[in-house]
Design a protein around this motif. Structure first.
Motif, mmCIF file in Angstrom:
data_model
loop_
_atom_site.group_PDB
_atom_site.id
_atom_site.type_symbol
_atom_site.label_atom_id
_atom_site.label_comp_id
_atom_site.label_asym_id
_atom_site.label_seq_id
_atom_site.Cartn_x
_atom_site.Cartn_y
_atom_site.Cartn_z
ATOM 1 N N LEU A 52 -87.196 16.795 -19.493
ATOM 2 C CA LEU A 52 -88.494 16.130 -19.652
ATOM 3 C C LEU A 52 -88.383 14.627 -19.404
ATOM 4 O O LEU A 52 -89.311 14.012 -18.880
ATOM 5 N N LEU A 53 -87.247 14.053 -19.794
ATOM 6 C CA LEU A 53 -87.062 12.607 -19.654
ATOM 7 C C LEU A 53 -86.612 12.202 -18.256
ATOM 8 O O LEU A 53 -86.594 11.016 -17.923
ATOM 9 N N SER A 54 -86.240 13.175 -17.434
ATOM 10 C CA SER A 54 -85.769 12.864 -16.084
ATOM 11 C C SER A 54 -86.939 12.628 -15.144
ATOM 12 O O SER A 54 -88.059 13.060 -15.401
ATOM 13 N N ASP A 55 -86.656 11.951 -14.043
ATOM 14 C CA ASP A 55 -87.674 11.736 -13.018
ATOM 15 C C ASP A 55 -87.523 12.856 -11.995
ATOM 16 O O ASP A 55 -86.912 12.687 -10.945
ATOM 17 N N LYS A 76 -89.753 14.529 -10.207
ATOM 18 C CA LYS A 76 -90.714 14.675 -9.115
ATOM 19 C C LYS A 76 -90.033 14.355 -7.788
ATOM 20 O O LYS A 76 -89.703 13.207 -7.504
ATOM 21 N N ARG A 77 -89.814 15.346 -7.001
ATOM 22 C CA ARG A 77 -89.001 15.200 -5.795
ATOM 23 C C ARG A 77 -89.787 14.639 -4.609
ATOM 24 O O ARG A 77 -90.872 15.086 -4.324
ATOM 25 N N THR A 78 -89.212 13.655 -3.973
ATOM 26 C CA THR A 78 -89.721 13.208 -2.673
ATOM 27 C C THR A 78 -88.649 13.420 -1.615
ATOM 28 O O THR A 78 -88.929 13.435 -0.438
ATOM 29 N N ASP A 79 -87.400 13.559 -2.101
ATOM 30 C CA ASP A 79 -86.276 13.687 -1.175
ATOM 31 C C ASP A 79 -85.154 14.422 -1.895
ATOM 32 O O ASP A 79 -84.798 14.094 -3.013
ATOM 33 N N TYR A 80 -84.586 15.445 -1.239
ATOM 34 C CA TYR A 80 -83.488 16.198 -1.841
ATOM 35 C C TYR A 80 -82.308 15.301 -2.192
ATOM 36 O O TYR A 80 -81.546 15.582 -3.098
ATOM 37 N N LYS A 81 -82.114 14.209 -1.436
ATOM 38 C CA LYS A 81 -80.966 13.343 -1.640
ATOM 39 C C LYS A 81 -81.219 12.296 -2.712
ATOM 40 O O LYS A 81 -80.319 11.551 -3.075
ATOM 41 N N ARG A 82 -82.441 12.229 -3.197
ATOM 42 C CA ARG A 82 -82.782 11.200 -4.175
ATOM 43 C C ARG A 82 -81.989 11.398 -5.460
ATOM 44 O O ARG A 82 -81.862 12.501 -5.978
ATOM 45 N N ALA A 83 -81.439 10.291 -6.014
ATOM 46 C CA ALA A 83 -80.552 10.377 -7.178
ATOM 47 C C ALA A 83 -81.260 10.984 -8.380
ATOM 48 O O ALA A 83 -80.678 11.795 -9.105
ATOM 49 N N ASP A 84 -82.535 10.620 -8.600
ATOM 50 C CA ASP A 84 -83.271 11.141 -9.753
ATOM 51 C C ASP A 84 -83.419 12.653 -9.684
ATOM 52 O O ASP A 84 -83.260 13.356 -10.686
ATOM 53 N N TYR A 85 -83.707 13.160 -8.480
ATOM 54 C CA TYR A 85 -83.865 14.606 -8.318
ATOM 55 C C TYR A 85 -82.529 15.310 -8.534
ATOM 56 O O TYR A 85 -82.454 16.353 -9.186
ATOM 57 N N LYS A 86 -81.466 14.734 -8.008
ATOM 58 C CA LYS A 86 -80.137 15.331 -8.188
ATOM 59 C C LYS A 86 -79.757 15.377 -9.659
ATOM 60 O O LYS A 86 -79.148 16.341 -10.130
ATOM 61 N N ALA A 127 -81.846 15.591 -12.180
ATOM 62 C CA ALA A 127 -82.647 16.643 -12.811
ATOM 63 C C ALA A 127 -82.035 18.012 -12.563
ATOM 64 O O ALA A 127 -81.948 18.853 -13.468
ATOM 65 N N ILE A 128 -81.584 18.260 -11.331
ATOM 66 C CA ILE A 128 -80.975 19.550 -10.985
ATOM 67 C C ILE A 128 -79.650 19.727 -11.728
ATOM 68 O O ILE A 128 -79.336 20.810 -12.234
ATOM 69 N N GLY A 129 -78.859 18.653 -11.817
ATOM 70 C CA GLY A 129 -77.607 18.719 -12.561
ATOM 71 C C GLY A 129 -77.842 19.060 -14.017
ATOM 72 O O GLY A 129 -77.074 19.810 -14.635
ATOM 73 N N ASN A 130 -78.920 18.524 -14.584
ATOM 74 C CA ASN A 130 -79.255 18.827 -15.970
ATOM 75 C C ASN A 130 -79.694 20.285 -16.134
ATOM 76 O O ASN A 130 -79.355 20.932 -17.123
#
Length: 774
Positions: A483-486, A488-498, A500-503
């Motif tokens: 819930l606290l992660s960002d 919302k994906r705009t790019d698969y390589k984006r650090a925030d998305y990665k 979230a997936i790692g979590n």
């Protein structure tokens, strides 16, 4: 000057005083007046009333030196008002007003200096976390009162009950205040500093103020721009241009300007090393790129430190920036051991100059030792020793200044020491010294109690609990981290998305370690459905398990899919199950038995709830019977959750699990009514809801658009009667941005905003406080 310095604790005050005294020795005399005012502020009446007379005398002496110094006049007036000498305060305010409306060049200069000094003060100010500290102390007080209340009787018991109730209300007010804060508070404070410098410099240019002194203020302006880079990266470019103008305009062989020239070189080198594509593009397109000397810095940013050290070899800020830049060059540029050893040398030199102040040096050196411990050619003994040194630096950094990044890094170091040498493996089987994990949890809890929750803190706590073997607690923290992660994906390589997936991967590993039951399978599919609704697509399913562990968890995943075939699913859940099944068929070489298992009865049962409507005529005929509070004082459960069928999966998977888990030390846990709502018909919906309310001390109504569309027409009469017979029972969660029905639109009810995922963890703590109240 209204600064957060007025409210920091005595330890921070002493550190800040040392820092200001050091600045007064190193920096130009034009900032000495504001430094003196800040030192006076640290002895302000809120901290030490005995010092008022001394501070007034001190400010009066300063006024003799410059009778028109606006900031001194203003602070002196405040002190006079504090001791009720209103006449003296009024005279000073009249003097200030005369200067402010004057067009005399000297007065214009005084006004500009006033603004510049305030910019300096804000730049040096501490960001206050008073609300978080108050929250922690109130929670501790409440726990003590509750323990005492449990063993008391009569009037003492009644007084403690009343005190506990007021403490809970105070905590709720504090939490509401925290909800108004954002993570950008520090940034905007620094931005205001930047704007003050800009405004002051614009006005002072047209006066007789020395040109060299203006460039000193430009140094602080550049420093403020660097501090505001979280708002926009263009401030980095502005800062570098300002630093370059300082080098060009301040005389080289004048000792009073040496420190500014040296630090300007160091800051340019540091900014050029920092990876930022937008910044580097802007620099290459600017006029600076045409200057030969600057071109050399672009090609080799570390060469800027040769110039800095040549001008001022023993400046702690120059050495700090060099150490940090060498670490960046190692992480993002050429990975050579020389960069780390040189960084260690520079940072150790900086610490030796001022060992009691350098939080930042300890923090950076901790990261240097951490990287050195991970080098391939480092022996096991050396690696362990470097981790110990990193931990010592981390503890030193935290003792000087509690920062989230430092706490998370210390937690990671503790994890490695706890599992050394197999620290890349998962779970409690690899732990050889659990004590390090408890040290990590102590620091993580300390930070959260003092400054609140972030994604990184929640993720770190989840991984620590996983290694300890407390899988349920770990699972709940990873839910919270998502819930606290960002996400919302705009790019698969984006650090925030990665991240979230790692979590999500960690979250799934926690589920796989829990006992396999039908309720766990239901929780798992509900969690996957919620994650899918936030990430839009299902490709995150490909990353549910680390590549090396797919075979280990394959049988569990097959049993999970087998269970779903006998369980009514929504269309989205069917889609998730089919995606996972097809992924397993492509990903893993299945045995004959496993192939039979995955293909057997491959049709999933789709729920028809979306086509179901309640019979309102039946609802009108049924009369709810809600018991008043006086009828039953011994409730079986702490709360009963009332929600739509559509939202029930998420509420059971997330909210109820969070409320029943001790997330932090001394955290409260609450028991939900174990008899769920039955949505089959009007009669079962009403009967199970009435039964749950009557057995529970509180009722939590989860309002959503779906609830208002479907169940509310039936539940409205129950909720209305509940409010009439049991005041204070109802707590309302707003899951969607929806209109609150007029029947419950009351200022006396407590509402909890779950419409913003990142605020939900805070609102859950709020909800726990409300569940404590009688």
């Amino acid at each position: 000057m209204k600064l957060n310095l007025m409210y920091i604790d005595h330890v921070q005050i002493e550190h800040k005083k040392l820092s200001l005294f050091a600045a007064k020795q190193e920096e130009h005399q034009i900032v000495h007046a504001v430094i003196d005012l800040m030192l006076t502020l640290l002895d302000n009446p809120l901290q030490n009333r005995r010092r008022i007379a001394h501070n007034i005398e001190k400010l009066q002496q300063n006024i003799k030196t410059n009778p028109k110094h606006l900031n001194t006049l203003a602070d002196l007036a405040v002190l006079y008002r504090t001791i009720n000498e209103e006449d003296k305060a009024v005279l000073i305010y009249e003097t200030i007003n005369e200067i402010l409306i004057s067009n005399d060049p000297n007065d214009i200069e005084e006004k500009a200096v006033c603004v510049l000094e305030q910019g300096y003060a804000v730049l040096c100010d501490e960001f206050s976390q008073n609300e978080f500290e108050a929250q922690h102390k109130l929670a501790d007080s409440l726990q003590r009162m509750q323990l005492e209340k449990n063993i008391s009787a009569g009037k003492k018991h009644d007084l403690l009950s009343q005190a506990s109730k007021h403490t809970i209300i105070a905590q709720q007010v504090v939490y509401r205040s925290l909800n108004c804060k954002t993570k950008d508070d520090v940034c905007y404070g620094k931005k205001s500093s930047m704007e003050m410098f800009k405004k002051g410099i614009q006005h002072i240019r047209n006066t007789a103020y020395p040109k060299e002194h203006i460039y000193i203020w430009k140094y602080y302006y550049a420093k403020a721009c660097n501090s505001a880079t979280l708002i926009t990266s263009c401030n980095d470019t502005k800062a570098v241009k300002l630093y370059w103008s300082i080098i060009k305009q301040l005389p080289k062989h004048n000792k009073q300007y040496t420190v500014y020239r040296a630090r300007a070189y160091a800051c340019i080198g540091h900014r050029l090393v920092t990876p930022n594509e937008v910044f580097h593009k802007d620099i290459k397109q600017s006029k600076l790129s045409h200057e030969k000397k600057f071109q050399a810095f672009i090609k080799n940013p570390l060469s800027a430190f040769d110039y800095a050290i040549a001008e001022h070899p023993d400046d702690e800020i120059v050495l700090n920036r060099k150490g940090k830049s060498l670490l960046f060059e190692y992480k993002f540029g050429t990975k050579t051991i020389e960069h780390l050893t040189e960084a260690d040398k520079a940072l150790s030199s900086s610490i030796s100059i001022n060992p009691r102040l350098d939080h930042l040096n300890f923090s950076i050196r901790m990261n240097v030792y951490f990287e050195m411990s991970s080098l391939k050619h480092t022996s096991a003994d050396s690696s362990y020793d470097l981790l110990q040194k990193a931990l010592d630096d981390g503890k030193a950094a935290i003792s000087l200044n509690l920062k989230g990044k430092d706490v998370c890094k210390v937690a990671e170091i503790c994890q490695r020491l706890a599992k050394f040498p197999d620290f890349f493996l998962y779970g409690p089987k690899t732990v050889t010294n659990k004590e390090y994990l408890h040290i990590a949890l102590d620091y993580l809890n300390q930070y959260i109690c003092a400054k609140g929750q972030t994604y990184f803190l929640a993720f770190a706590i989840g991984t620590i609990h996983f290694d300890i073997g407390e899988f349920r607690t770990a699972l709940e923290w990873h839910k919270r981290a998502f819930l606290l992660s960002d996400y919302k994906r705009t790019d698969y390589k984006r650090a925030d998305y990665k991240r979230a997936i790692g979590n999500v991967r960690k979250l799934c590993l926690c589920i796989f370690e829990l006992e396999e039951t039908s309720s766990l399978y239901i929780e798992f599919i509900n969690a996957l459905t919620f994650i899918a609704s936030k990430l839009v697509d299902l490709e995150f399913v490909d990353e549910l398990v680390p590549d090396s562990l797919w075979n280990e968890y394959l049988d569990k995943l097959l049993r999970f899919l087998d269970f779903l075939k006998s369980f009514p699913l929504t269309t989205k859940k069917v889609e998730i199950a089919e995606y996972l099944k097809n992924f397993l068929l492509k990903k893993i070489l299945l045995s004959g038995t496993q192939l039979i298992q995955i293909h057997r009865k491959s049709q999933y049962t789709t729920s028809t709830r979306n086509d179901f409507d309640y019979d309102l005529k039946t609802a009108i005929l049924l009369h709810p019977v809600i018991m008043s509070a006086s009828d039953n004082h011994d409730f079986e459960y702490d709360y009963f959750a009332i929600m739509s069928h559509e939202n029930s999966g998420w509420i059971e998977c997330f909210l109820q699990k969070q409320l029943s888990t001790q997330m932090l030390y001394n955290d409260m846990i609450f028991t939900a009514c174990s008899e769920p709502i039955k949505y089959d018909s009007c009669s079962t919906l009403l009967e199970t809801t009435i039964n749950g309310i009557n057995k529970s001390r509180k009722a939590i109504l989860v309002l959503s658009n779906d609830c208002l569309t479907r169940e509310w027409c039936v539940l409205k009469s129950i909720i209305t009667e509940t409010l009439q017979k049991r005041h204070g029972i109802l707590l309302v969660i707003l899951l969607d941005n929806c209109d609150v029905p007029p029947e419950i639109d009351s200022e006396h009810l407590l509402y909890f905003d779950f419409t913003d995922d990142k605020k939900i963890p805070m609102e859950i703590q709020n909800l726990k406080l409300a569940l404590l109240s009688v």
